[in-house]
Design an enzyme around this catalytic site. Structure first.
Site, PDB file in Angstrom:
ATOM      1  N   LYS A  14       0.828  -1.214   0.000  1.00  0.00           N
ATOM      2  CA  LYS A  14       0.000   0.000   0.000  1.00  0.00           C
ATOM      3  C   LYS A  14       0.860   1.260   0.000  1.00  0.00           C
ATOM      4  O   LYS A  14       0.616   2.181  -0.780  1.00  0.00           O
ATOM      5  CB  LYS A  14      -0.932   0.016   1.224  1.00  0.00           C
ATOM      6  CG  LYS A  14      -1.883  -1.172   1.288  1.00  0.00           C
ATOM      7  CD  LYS A  14      -2.831  -1.086   2.478  1.00  0.00           C
ATOM      8  CE  LYS A  14      -2.163  -1.206   3.835  1.00  0.00           C
ATOM      9  NZ  LYS A  14      -1.695  -2.563   4.181  1.00  0.00           N
ATOM     10  N   ARG A  89      -9.503   0.396   8.895  1.00  0.00           N
ATOM     11  CA  ARG A  89      -9.097  -0.979   9.190  1.00  0.00           C
ATOM     12  C   ARG A  89     -10.182  -1.749   9.931  1.00  0.00           C
ATOM     13  O   ARG A  89      -9.995  -2.945  10.208  1.00  0.00           O
ATOM     14  CB  ARG A  89      -7.843  -0.940  10.072  1.00  0.00           C
ATOM     15  CG  ARG A  89      -6.551  -1.377   9.381  1.00  0.00           C
ATOM     16  CD  ARG A  89      -5.437  -1.241  10.409  1.00  0.00           C
ATOM     17  NE  ARG A  89      -4.240  -1.967  10.072  1.00  0.00           N
ATOM     18  CZ  ARG A  89      -3.209  -1.431   9.423  1.00  0.00           C
ATOM     19  NH1 ARG A  89      -3.248  -0.207   8.979  1.00  0.00           N
ATOM     20  NH2 ARG A  89      -2.125  -2.155   9.221  1.00  0.00           N
ATOM     21  N   ARG A 128      11.420  -6.349   4.568  1.00  0.00           N
ATOM     22  CA  ARG A 128      11.323  -4.933   4.956  1.00  0.00           C
ATOM     23  C   ARG A 128      11.885  -4.731   6.366  1.00  0.00           C
ATOM     24  O   ARG A 128      12.533  -3.720   6.637  1.00  0.00           O
ATOM     25  CB  ARG A 128       9.846  -4.477   4.902  1.00  0.00           C
ATOM     26  CG  ARG A 128       9.662  -2.992   5.174  1.00  0.00           C
ATOM     27  CD  ARG A 128       8.247  -2.540   4.878  1.00  0.00           C
ATOM     28  NE  ARG A 128       7.304  -2.931   5.919  1.00  0.00           N
ATOM     29  CZ  ARG A 128       5.987  -2.719   5.848  1.00  0.00           C
ATOM     30  NH1 ARG A 128       5.454  -2.145   4.795  1.00  0.00           N
ATOM     31  NH2 ARG A 128       5.199  -3.091   6.831  1.00  0.00           N
ATOM     32  N   ARG A 134      11.686  -1.576  11.548  1.00  0.00           N
ATOM     33  CA  ARG A 134      10.380  -1.683  12.209  1.00  0.00           C
ATOM     34  C   ARG A 134      10.306  -2.978  12.998  1.00  0.00           C
ATOM     35  O   ARG A 134      10.404  -4.063  12.430  1.00  0.00           O
ATOM     36  CB  ARG A 134       9.262  -1.652  11.161  1.00  0.00           C
ATOM     37  CG  ARG A 134       8.760  -0.267  10.862  1.00  0.00           C
ATOM     38  CD  ARG A 134       7.685  -0.280   9.821  1.00  0.00           C
ATOM     39  NE  ARG A 134       6.485  -1.002  10.234  1.00  0.00           N
ATOM     40  CZ  ARG A 134       5.343  -0.973   9.554  1.00  0.00           C
ATOM     41  NH1 ARG A 134       5.262  -0.259   8.447  1.00  0.00           N
ATOM     42  NH2 ARG A 134       4.300  -1.651   9.977  1.00  0.00           N
ATOM     43  N   ARG A 146      -0.582  -9.999  12.864  1.00  0.00           N
ATOM     44  CA  ARG A 146      -1.124  -8.888  12.065  1.00  0.00           C
ATOM     45  C   ARG A 146      -1.995  -9.415  10.927  1.00  0.00           C
ATOM     46  O   ARG A 146      -3.023  -8.826  10.604  1.00  0.00           O
ATOM     47  CB  ARG A 146       0.022  -8.036  11.516  1.00  0.00           C
ATOM     48  CG  ARG A 146       0.604  -7.120  12.595  1.00  0.00           C
ATOM     49  CD  ARG A 146       2.020  -6.725  12.283  1.00  0.00           C
ATOM     50  NE  ARG A 146       2.132  -5.855  11.134  1.00  0.00           N
ATOM     51  CZ  ARG A 146       3.260  -5.690  10.444  1.00  0.00           C
ATOM     52  NH1 ARG A 146       4.343  -6.356  10.785  1.00  0.00           N
ATOM     53  NH2 ARG A 146       3.292  -4.866   9.433  1.00  0.00           N
TER      54      ARG A 146
END
Ligand code: ADP
Length: 192
Positions: A14, A89, A128, A134, A146
């Site tokens: 996204k 969400r 990532r 992160r 998640r």
């Protein structure tokens, strides 16, 4: 005014695709994840509370993210449009967004859902995590959580937007450019 909800599970791409839409269509990118990470970096009270949830892969309370989006919308009254990334969400957030956009007189134009296979999501997020730092991208069990939270709380939004005739499925596997072209085709249609 063009209001795009960029939708998909964690790791669907996204943020990457939002950057492309910002460049091509001069829309304002609103990522609740980015805003929350900004609060964490600034060590605000909100940021500290959000961090404990985000580190576990749980959602931050609806009223917190709705309030953040509301203030961003109010601060950008003359925008050509918005890209909502990571928001809504939950169904409650989607309903709140519809209400907020009534104030603008321009509802959600379309919800573009990036479809990516689960194993590919996990691979992308772990990749990532190596570069972004992160913490929620570095632990397989948090990633799994998640994705579960997405399936349970966020995926129902597909029906929510289908009922409004605003759902567009986008094949999210392929190169960044290929996916960008697929999105561009839908956006062009929404603009016409
Ligand atoms: P990703 O899409 O890769 O999961 P985000 O940056 O969108 O990453 O979100 C990171 C975390 O921030 C989420 O796991 C959640 O804890 C929190 N968050 C972001 N947006 C929302 C939202 N709209 N509602 C609740 N929590 C959110």
């Amino acid at each position: 005014m063009l209001n795009i909800v960029l939708f998909g599970p964690p790791g669907a791409g996204k943020g990457t695709q939002a950057d492309f839409l910002v460049d091509n269509f001069q829309l304002i990118h609103l990522s609740t994840g980015d805003i929350l990470r900004g609060e964490i970096a600034a060590e605000t009270e909100l940021g500290l509370k959000a961090k404990t949830l985000m580190d576990k892969g749980e959602l931050v309370p609806d009223e917190v993210v709705i309030g953040m989006i509301e203030s961003k919308l109010k601060a950008n009254k003359d925008a050509k449009g918005f890209i909502f990334d990571g928001f809504p969400r939950t169904v409650a957030q989607a309903k709140a967004l519809d209400e907020l956009l009534k104030g603008f007189g321009h509802p959600v134009s379309g919800m573009l859902a990036l479809e990516v296979e689960k194993q590919e999501l996990i691979n992308r997020l772990l990749e990532r995590g190596k570069v972004s730092g992160r913490s929620d991208d570095q632990d397989a069990s948090i990633i799994e959580n998640r994705i579960n939270v997405y399936n349970e709380k966020t995926a129902p939004l597909i029906d929510f937007y289908k009922k409004q005739d605003k759902f567009y499925s986008i094949e999210g596997m392929g190169t960044i450019e290929e996916i960008a072209r697929r999105i561009e085709a839908v956006v062009a249609k929404l603009m016409s």
